[in-house]
Design a protein around this motif. Structure first.
Motif, short mmCIF file in Angstrom:
data_model
loop_
_atom_site.label_atom_id
_atom_site.label_comp_id
_atom_site.label_asym_id
_atom_site.label_seq_id
_atom_site.Cartn_x
_atom_site.Cartn_y
_atom_site.Cartn_z
N GLY A 1 0.74 -0.99 -0.01
CA GLY A 1 -0.02 -0.01 0.18
C GLY A 1 0.74 1.45 -0.03
N TYR A 2 0.47 2.22 0.81
CA TYR A 2 1.39 3.61 0.94
C TYR A 2 2.21 3.64 1.95
CZ TYR A 2 -1.55 5.42 -2.87
OH TYR A 2 -2.16 5.83 -4.16
N PHE A 3 3.65 3.38 1.54
CA PHE A 3 4.51 3.34 2.64
C PHE A 3 5.51 4.71 2.59
CE2 PHE A 3 3.24 -0.76 2.70
CZ PHE A 3 3.51 -1.56 3.72
N ASP A 4 5.88 5.11 3.44
CA ASP A 4 6.71 6.43 3.64
C ASP A 4 8.10 6.00 2.93
OD1 ASP A 4 8.20 8.55 4.05
OD2 ASP A 4 7.72 8.58 6.33
N THR A 5 8.45 6.16 1.81
CA THR A 5 9.42 5.86 1.16
C THR A 5 9.86 7.07 0.15
OG1 THR A 5 8.57 5.05 -0.90
CG2 THR A 5 8.82 3.51 1.04
#
Length: 255
Positions: A190-194
């Motif tokens: 999903g949406y990851f802090d990268t």
């Protein structure tokens, strides 16, 4: 006995695009589970720093700087790694990029660049590694997809197309290679802090939307991808094939 199913001791893993972000997190996780991990990227300097950080933990790792969008470079690198490190037991196709623009204004070269990086590279690497895994009768290939393997979103239509292609490539390879003892599966983050999502992380309006849209109510943490990667790389998944394991806080389960 059950924990031994997840033990990667003695296995060699190659993770593409692993000098930072999701790739580095997965590489570190596989190494902590016992694998000897080969990091990959195009920036030798970033690779050296990532390798040094893992070695400082006492993990078994090396690096190979090559361009995964170049089929000849992929074939040569795989041959070199197998000769110097050992037979590749696990391939994680993680290399990827993003480009945001309305579909009506999307540049031709950006479209081709996304497909080269997100789709071509995964096929080239799977082909080179698969050629060697098939005669050995074993091997794990894990392709990194996305929630965009299942969901659309404005301004990233070509990215969505690439991640849909990765999902179907995963299924096709599993169908063709399962009889040879290989398992080909995918992870749909999903949406990851990268770094890839920096523009979104820095946008308070988007973060608020994301937290409201995701049942878990937050961004994903990189360490939360590691368990899925270990599972799909280990003997615990020997009868799992052609599956896209969504690690998304419930996003694709919700309306």
């Amino acid at each position: 006995m059950s924990l031994q199913l997840f033990d990667l001791t003695g296995r060699v893993a190659l993770v593409t695009g692993s000098s930072q972000g999701i790739g580095l997190a997965i590489a570190a996780g596989l190494a902590r589970a016992g694998a000897t991990v080969v990091l990959n990227g195009r920036d030798a300097g970033k690779l050296a720093k990532a390798e040094a950080a893992l070695r400082a933990e006492g993990l078994k790792t090396s690096s190979a700087a090559f361009d995964v969008t170049d089929p000849a470079a992929c074939e040569q690198a795989v041959a070199d790694i197998e000769a110097s490190v050992g037979p590749i037991d696990i391939l994680v196709n993680n290399a990827g990029k993003q480009h945001r623009a309305p579909a009506t204004e999307f540049p031709d070269e950006a479209w081709h660049d996304l497909f080269r990086t997100n789709v071509d590279s995964a096929f080239f690497m799977a082909r080179s590694v698969g050629r060697r895994m098939i005669p050995r009768g074993r091997g794990k290939i894990v392709n990194i997809g996305s929630v965009q393997s299942e969901l659309g979103r404005a301004t990233i239509v070509p990215y969505t197309a690439t991640k849909g292609a990765v999902k179907m490539m995963t299924r096709g390879l599993a169908t063709e290679w399962a009889k040879h003892g290989l398992q080909v599966n995918g992870i749909g983050p999903g949406y990851f802090d990268t770094p890839l999502n920096k523009a979104l992380v820095d946008n308070p309006e988007f973060s608020a939307w994301l937290c409201a849209r995701t049942p878990a109510g937050r961004w994903g943490r990189l360490d939360e991808l590691v368990g899925a990667a270990i599972f799909l790389s280990s003997s615990a998944s020997d009868y799992v094939n052609g599956h896209m394991l969504m690690v998304d806080g419930g996003m694709t389960a919700a309306v």
